[in-house]
Design an enzyme around this catalytic site. Structure first.
Site, PDB file in Angstrom:
ATOM      1  CG  PHE A 161      -0.259   0.387   2.517  1.00 44.03           C
ATOM      2  CD1 PHE A 161       0.031   1.716   2.823  1.00 44.03           C
ATOM      3  CD2 PHE A 161       0.118  -0.581   3.433  1.00 44.03           C
ATOM      4  CE1 PHE A 161       0.680   2.059   3.995  1.00 44.03           C
ATOM      5  CE2 PHE A 161       0.775  -0.245   4.608  1.00 44.03           C
ATOM      6  CZ  PHE A 161       1.056   1.077   4.877  1.00 44.03           C
ATOM      7  CE  LYS A 185      -2.928  -8.477  -4.458  1.00 44.53           C
ATOM      8  NZ  LYS A 185      -3.371  -7.481  -3.426  1.00 44.53           N
ATOM      9  CD  GLU A 188      -5.664  -6.111  -0.028  1.00 44.62           C
ATOM     10  OE1 GLU A 188      -4.737  -6.078  -0.864  1.00 44.62           O
ATOM     11  OE2 GLU A 188      -5.621  -6.822   1.002  1.00 44.62           O
ATOM     12  CB  SER A 238       4.470  -7.595   5.774  1.00 46.47           C
ATOM     13  OG  SER A 238       3.651  -8.674   5.341  1.00 46.47           O
ATOM     14  CB  CYS A 293      10.624  -0.724   3.079  1.00 44.93           C
ATOM     15  SG  CYS A 293      11.287  -0.182   1.522  1.00 44.93           S
ATOM     16  CD  GLU A 387       7.973  -3.039   8.575  1.00 44.89           C
ATOM     17  OE1 GLU A 387       7.381  -4.117   8.383  1.00 44.89           O
ATOM     18  OE2 GLU A 387       8.442  -2.340   7.659  1.00 44.89           O
TER      19      GLU A 387
HETATM   20  P1  NAD Z   1       1.331  -6.773   3.103  1.00 39.21           P
HETATM   21  O1  NAD Z   1       2.369  -7.833   3.188  1.00 39.21           O
HETATM   22  O2  NAD Z   1       0.204  -6.799   4.050  1.00 39.21           O
HETATM   23  O3  NAD Z   1       0.659  -6.798   1.634  1.00 39.21           O
HETATM   24  C1  NAD Z   1       1.442  -6.828   0.467  1.00 39.21           C
HETATM   25  C2  NAD Z   1       0.659  -7.555  -0.630  1.00 39.21           C
HETATM   26  O4  NAD Z   1       0.424  -8.906  -0.223  1.00 39.21           O
HETATM   27  C3  NAD Z   1      -0.708  -6.926  -0.897  1.00 39.21           C
HETATM   28  O5  NAD Z   1      -0.915  -6.875  -2.292  1.00 39.21           O
HETATM   29  C4  NAD Z   1      -1.684  -7.883  -0.201  1.00 39.21           C
HETATM   30  O6  NAD Z   1      -2.931  -7.977  -0.849  1.00 39.21           O
HETATM   31  C5  NAD Z   1      -0.975  -9.231  -0.254  1.00 39.21           C
HETATM   32  N1  NAD Z   1      -1.258 -10.095   0.899  1.00 39.21           N
HETATM   33  C6  NAD Z   1      -1.545  -9.707   2.179  1.00 39.21           C
HETATM   34  N2  NAD Z   1      -1.685 -10.798   2.975  1.00 39.21           N
HETATM   35  C7  NAD Z   1      -1.473 -11.882   2.189  1.00 39.21           C
HETATM   36  C8  NAD Z   1      -1.463 -13.288   2.432  1.00 39.21           C
HETATM   37  N3  NAD Z   1      -1.699 -13.788   3.643  1.00 39.21           N
HETATM   38  N4  NAD Z   1      -1.192 -14.116   1.398  1.00 39.21           N
HETATM   39  C9  NAD Z   1      -0.935 -13.631   0.174  1.00 39.21           C
HETATM   40  N5  NAD Z   1      -0.938 -12.307  -0.116  1.00 39.21           N
HETATM   41  C10 NAD Z   1      -1.204 -11.441   0.873  1.00 39.21           C
HETATM   42  O7  NAD Z   1       2.103  -5.373   3.123  1.00 39.21           O
HETATM   43  P2  NAD Z   1       1.477  -3.909   3.191  1.00 39.21           P
HETATM   44  O8  NAD Z   1       0.895  -3.699   4.543  1.00 39.21           O
HETATM   45  O9  NAD Z   1       0.656  -3.629   1.998  1.00 39.21           O
HETATM   46  O10 NAD Z   1       2.806  -3.031   3.029  1.00 39.21           O
HETATM   47  C11 NAD Z   1       3.641  -2.686   4.093  1.00 39.21           C
HETATM   48  C12 NAD Z   1       4.822  -3.614   4.209  1.00 39.21           C
HETATM   49  O11 NAD Z   1       5.548  -3.620   2.979  1.00 39.21           O
HETATM   50  C13 NAD Z   1       5.819  -3.180   5.261  1.00 39.21           C
HETATM   51  O12 NAD Z   1       6.242  -4.320   5.968  1.00 39.21           O
HETATM   52  C14 NAD Z   1       6.967  -2.594   4.462  1.00 39.21           C
HETATM   53  O13 NAD Z   1       8.226  -2.624   5.091  1.00 39.21           O
HETATM   54  C15 NAD Z   1       6.937  -3.455   3.262  1.00 39.21           C
HETATM   55  N6  NAD Z   1       7.601  -2.834   2.128  1.00 39.21           N
HETATM   56  C16 NAD Z   1       8.832  -3.298   1.796  1.00 39.21           C
HETATM   57  C17 NAD Z   1       9.530  -2.727   0.763  1.00 39.21           C
HETATM   58  C18 NAD Z   1      10.899  -3.198   0.401  1.00 39.21           C
HETATM   59  O14 NAD Z   1      11.416  -2.731  -0.591  1.00 39.21           O
HETATM   60  N7  NAD Z   1      11.512  -4.096   1.149  1.00 39.21           N
HETATM   61  C19 NAD Z   1       8.961  -1.667   0.030  1.00 39.21           C
HETATM   62  C20 NAD Z   1       7.680  -1.232   0.371  1.00 39.21           C
HETATM   63  C21 NAD Z   1       7.011  -1.828   1.439  1.00 39.21           C
END
Ligand code: NAD
Length: 496
Positions: A161, A185, A188, A238, A293, A387
């Site tokens: 997001f 994808k 959401e 994450s 991040c 985090e």
């Molecule tokens: P998230 O892991 O909740 O979601 C990321 C994606 O995974 C979304 O598209 C979501 O729909 C999907 N998803 C969520 N739960 C899932 C599951 N159980 N099974 C399969 N798919 C699933 O992350 P977020 O809250 O959208 O974003 C924040 C996180 O992203 C933070 O931890 C941040 O550090 C990380 N991030 C990392 C980087 C990097 O470069 N390392 C960059 C941006 C964000």
């Protein structure tokens, strides 16, 4: 605002999103919808379908049927599409930034910076014809070996997001210039930007089917991991989900690179330039509401650094919710962040700047958390280990650089680490011994700019390549090695 959205139903102003498949907006197979809110006001701005495996199937079919023709287009011609895409992003920059700000909450200058980064990545992708040109060498008399790069195929791209425009664009231009097709994808929570990206790619001349968007959550991600028509997968989100996705994609023998969460440490020495260190650290912990991040999450002060902490608090107090600080993404995120602060206080840490219970006049239902600086955090506290993903800085104190490095090394993540000092020797020592993929010296957010690649270590990244830069060429292509001999007089040897 111009997007590929359904006309809003008459009884409500909320738009209903469709998927984008084969160059057209296509109704999702699923009747389930999720509200998308503006985090600054709490208002519902759209409804996103929570699609199912058959939506993935339709998108993969469209991608596969367009792939052969696109990958046969010479790379210099494919790059022309992205020169046009770059110009379109520049032309529509303000509108793209407004969309980011609407769905993510970012303040406008942060949203503009995000779009600028998408433009920079696209600029880099336009140089792929030069960067990905093959290699050739006469390996024995009259015998040549050459390497040509072939697209890996259909790539799935799953995004978080916090950067609705930039993170999709980390992969779109590089993957597509290199001749691949893609199914995106998006998160959401922020699905609107991806639809506008789809429109601009189409306007730039990208053939239908090469870029597709399927909306949804876990079910779509699982279907992308499992689908035999997907060849490679990029994930950003994450660590918990990155691990699941990496394992699931790899179990289906797919190439995958999955970027996870972070806990970035800034090691601050007493000789650091006071004003530069304080303003950099404050900007790093609070930029994009701490939802980067690369954000500073923990500061480790080595020795007497009170003067820097004091200055840092002055800088932090200049960061005002609703003015130069956006909201966090959701009510749940706000509650989670405030819980971290309250628990740290209960466990004996000292709150120097308190961002709990922040409100903004006229936007009382937004998800506001003010900048928060917490001193005397101990490494064993939850706030020092997990985090937080909000505008919160935990300060720990040590006597030596080695003790500080021990704290940094012990955290399971490894995205970024920075050192603030005037001493080149100390900076070099920290850069060498920090366990992170991206290091800053007197820089709070050490994002490598193109052509350098982006990617962390440890639990911040699973998979071999980085997601951007030259490293992504390896990820998005398969090298074909051809050995050639035309002259019969060339000497016969074991390999002839
Ligand atoms: P998230 O892991 O909740 O979601 C990321 C994606 O995974 C979304 O598209 C979501 O729909 C999907 N998803 C969520 N739960 C899932 C599951 N159980 N099974 C399969 N798919 C699933 O992350 P977020 O809250 O959208 O974003 C924040 C996180 O992203 C933070 O931890 C941040 O550090 C990380 N991030 C990392 C980087 C990097 O470069 N390392 C960059 C941006 C964000």
């Amino acid at each position: 605002m111009h997007t590929t959205l359904d006309a809003p139903p008459k009884q409500t102003s909320v738009v209903h999103l469709k998927n984008f498949i084969g160059g057209k907006a296509i109704q999702s197979s699923s009747p389930d919808l999720l509200d998308v809110t503006n985090p600054a006001t709490g208002e519902v701005i759209a409804r996103v379908p929570l699609g199912a495996a058959q939506d993935v199937d339709a998108a993969v079919k469209a991608a596969r049927s367009a792939l052969a023709a696109w990958s046969a287009v010479p790379i210099k011609e494919r790059a022309q599409v992205f020169f046009r895409y770059k110009s379109l992003m520049e032309k529509n920059m303000k509108e793209l930034a407004e969309l980011v700000s609407l769905e993510n909450g970012k303040v406008m200058n942060e949203a503009m910076a995000e779009v600028e980064k998408s433009i920079e990545v696209t600029e880099f992708a336009c140089s792929m014809p030069q960067l990905s040109s093959g290699e050739i060498l006469e390996v024995s008399k009259g015998v040549e070996c050459r390497i040509d790069r072939y697209p890996v195929g259909v790539v799935a791209c799953i995004t978080p997001f916090n950067f609705p425009n930039m993170v999709p664009n980390w992969t779109i231009p590089n993957a597509l210039v290199l001749g691949n097709a893609m199914v995106l994808k998006p998160s959401e929570q922020v699905p609107l930007s991806s639809m506008r990206i789809a429109e601009l790619l189409k306007e730039a001349g990208l053939p239908d089917g090469i870029f597709n968007v399927v909306h949804g959550a876990q079910a779509i991600v699982e279907a992308l991991c499992d689908h035999p028509g997907i060849d490679a997968l990029t994930f950003v989100g994450s660590t918990k989900v990155a691990k699941i996705v990496y394992q699931r994609a790899a179990s289906h023998l797919k190439r995958a690179v999955c970027l996870g969460g972070a806990k970035n440490h800034l090691i601050v020495l007493p000789d650091a330039h006071e004003e530069m260190a304080a303003s950099n650290i404050a900007a790093s912990m609070s930029g994009c509401a701490g939802q980067r991040c690369m954000a500073a999450s923990a500061m480790v002060g080595v020795g007497p650094v009170d003067h820097i902490v004091e200055r840092l608090c002055v800088e932090a107090k200049k960061i005002i919710p609703g003015k130069n600080l956006g909201p966090v993404i959701s009510k749940q995120a706000k509650e989670r962040i405030e819980r971290f602060i309250t628990e740290a206080e209960r466990d004996g840490a000292k709150i120097l700047v308190d961002g709990r219970n922040a409100t903004v006049a006229g936007k009382e239902n937004g998800y506001w958390v003010g900048p928060t600086v917490i001193d005397f955090v101990r490494p064993e506290m939850k706030i020092a280990q997990e985090e937080v993903f909000g505008p919160v800085l935990s300060i720990m104190r040590t006597r030596t650089v080695d003790e500080a490095l021990k704290i940094e090394n012990a955290n399971p993540y490894g995205n970024a680490a920075s050192v603030f000092t005037q001493s080149g020797g100390v900076a070099r020592y920290v850069a060498e011994h920090a366990s992170a993929g991206m290091i800053g010296v007197n820089i709070g957010v050490p994002v490598p700019r193109e052509p350098f690649s982006f990617g962390g270590w440890n639990e911040s990244k699973f998979g071999a390549c980085d997601i951007t830069g030259k490293s992504s060429i390896e990820f998005f292509t398969k090298p074909k090695k051809t050995t050639v001999k035309w002259n019969p007089e060339a000497k016969v040897n074991w390999m002839s």
